[in-house]
Design a protein around this motif. Sequence first.
Motif, PDB file in Angstrom:
ATOM      1  N   LEU A 152      37.874  20.430  10.660  1.00 27.21           N
ATOM      2  CA  LEU A 152      38.193  20.737  12.059  1.00 27.21           C
ATOM      3  C   LEU A 152      38.594  19.489  12.814  1.00 27.21           C
ATOM      4  N   THR A 153      39.442  19.690  13.837  1.00 26.81           N
ATOM      5  CA  THR A 153      39.847  18.582  14.702  1.00 26.81           C
ATOM      6  C   THR A 153      39.478  18.932  16.144  1.00 26.81           C
ATOM      7  N   HIS A 154      39.617  17.953  17.012  1.00 26.14           N
ATOM      8  CA  HIS A 154      39.345  18.183  18.433  1.00 26.14           C
ATOM      9  C   HIS A 154      40.250  19.292  18.984  1.00 26.14           C
ATOM     10  N   GLU A 155      41.468  19.340  18.486  1.00 25.62           N
ATOM     11  CA  GLU A 155      42.408  20.369  18.958  1.00 25.62           C
ATOM     12  C   GLU A 155      41.895  21.763  18.573  1.00 25.62           C
ATOM     13  N   ASP A 156      41.254  21.870  17.432  1.00 25.62           N
ATOM     14  CA  ASP A 156      40.707  23.174  17.020  1.00 25.62           C
ATOM     15  C   ASP A 156      39.587  23.629  17.953  1.00 25.62           C
ATOM     16  N   ILE A 157      38.636  22.741  18.204  1.00 25.67           N
ATOM     17  CA  ILE A 157      37.448  23.197  18.953  1.00 25.67           C
ATOM     18  C   ILE A 157      37.645  23.112  20.462  1.00 25.67           C
ATOM     19  N   GLY A 158      38.555  22.261  20.918  1.00 31.63           N
ATOM     20  CA  GLY A 158      38.787  22.117  22.357  1.00 31.63           C
ATOM     21  C   GLY A 158      37.722  21.232  23.005  1.00 31.63           C
ATOM     22  N   GLU A 159      37.818  21.110  24.334  1.00 31.56           N
ATOM     23  CA  GLU A 159      36.863  20.257  25.068  1.00 31.56           C
ATOM     24  C   GLU A 159      35.476  20.886  25.025  1.00 31.56           C
ATOM     25  N   VAL A 160      34.463  20.061  24.755  1.00 33.33           N
ATOM     26  CA  VAL A 160      33.093  20.549  24.870  1.00 33.33           C
ATOM     27  C   VAL A 160      32.321  19.613  25.797  1.00 33.33           C
ATOM     28  N   THR A 161      31.352  20.179  26.504  1.00 41.73           N
ATOM     29  CA  THR A 161      30.608  19.352  27.468  1.00 41.73           C
ATOM     30  C   THR A 161      29.341  18.774  26.838  1.00 41.73           C
ATOM     31  N   GLY A 162      28.965  19.296  25.676  1.00 41.76           N
ATOM     32  CA  GLY A 162      27.760  18.788  25.035  1.00 41.76           C
ATOM     33  C   GLY A 162      27.673  19.245  23.592  1.00 41.76           C
ATOM     34  N   VAL A 163      26.802  18.563  22.845  1.00 37.49           N
ATOM     35  CA  VAL A 163      26.587  18.887  21.427  1.00 37.49           C
ATOM     36  C   VAL A 163      25.090  19.083  21.214  1.00 37.49           C
ATOM     37  N   TYR A 164      24.738  20.155  20.525  1.00 37.57           N
ATOM     38  CA  TYR A 164      23.339  20.388  20.163  1.00 37.57           C
ATOM     39  C   TYR A 164      23.225  20.291  18.650  1.00 37.57           C
TER      40      TYR A 164
END
Length: 229
Positions: A128-140
């Motif tokens: 996966l790339t950033h373009e796939d997942i899109g902007e995220v505000t946090g990671v758990y």
Amino acid sequence: MEHSFWHSKWNKNEIGFHEPEGNALLVKYSHVLLNVKSDTAESEALVNESASSEKTQKRIFVPLCGKTKDIAWLLSKGCEVVGAELSEIAITQLFEDLNLTPTIESSPKGKVYSASHITIFVGDIFKLTHEDIGEVTGVYDRAALVALPDGLRERYAEHMVSLTRCAPQLLITFDYQQSELQGPPFCVSQSMVENMYKEHYAISLLERSDLEGGLKKKVKADNLVFTLS
Ligand SMILES: C[S@@+](CC[C@H](N)C(=O)[O-])C[C@H]1O[C@@H](n2cnc3c(N)ncnc32)[C@H](O)[C@@H]1O
């Protein structure tokens, strides 16, 4: 770990890592992801208000998510959830547990299961790339970094930095004597976390506490909870 290792675990339903009640440390430290100070009894109310108001919509990435109940908890707080998981068995069960009927799409990187406020990429997170997942505000990250052996963990940490563009993380690991147990889960100590992430994040240890009952009921271990911001 080979992919076949995890597929075999899910096929045989050997999923001791799955917490039927979800993770108490996520609830305790949710302010890290929801941006709300949570030392007082009012915090739960603030968390509810904050996450569900449109202005503060949170989009949380849950790597190596399995069928964790923590996703239901994040959704209940008004978050949008994006996950990545190798096993389609896990994700089928996740949507069943959530009582949601997913839309299933195929892509060269795997399948994508989605419904309102939730998107799960089924396949190898490293594709996966950033373009796939899109902007995220946090990671758990619970039981994700610790699921990976030495070497792959460092690759994962680097990948997470580019995948999420350094979105703040709530990270939970185990610290124990690695010689006493064959992982996963692997020991990921404070210094290991610092070595992997210090170039990209300010790291703070929120809690070190005894893992009740020990790891796999055999080995004394500590829970470590970090914020990466
Ligand atoms: C220890 S489990 C933790 C699951 C979940 N985080 C939880 O707390 O219940 C690790 C999960 O990572 C998944 N996994 C392992 N390697 C992966 C990879 N390369 N890409 C995506 N998922 C992976 C496994 O199938 C497994 O469900």
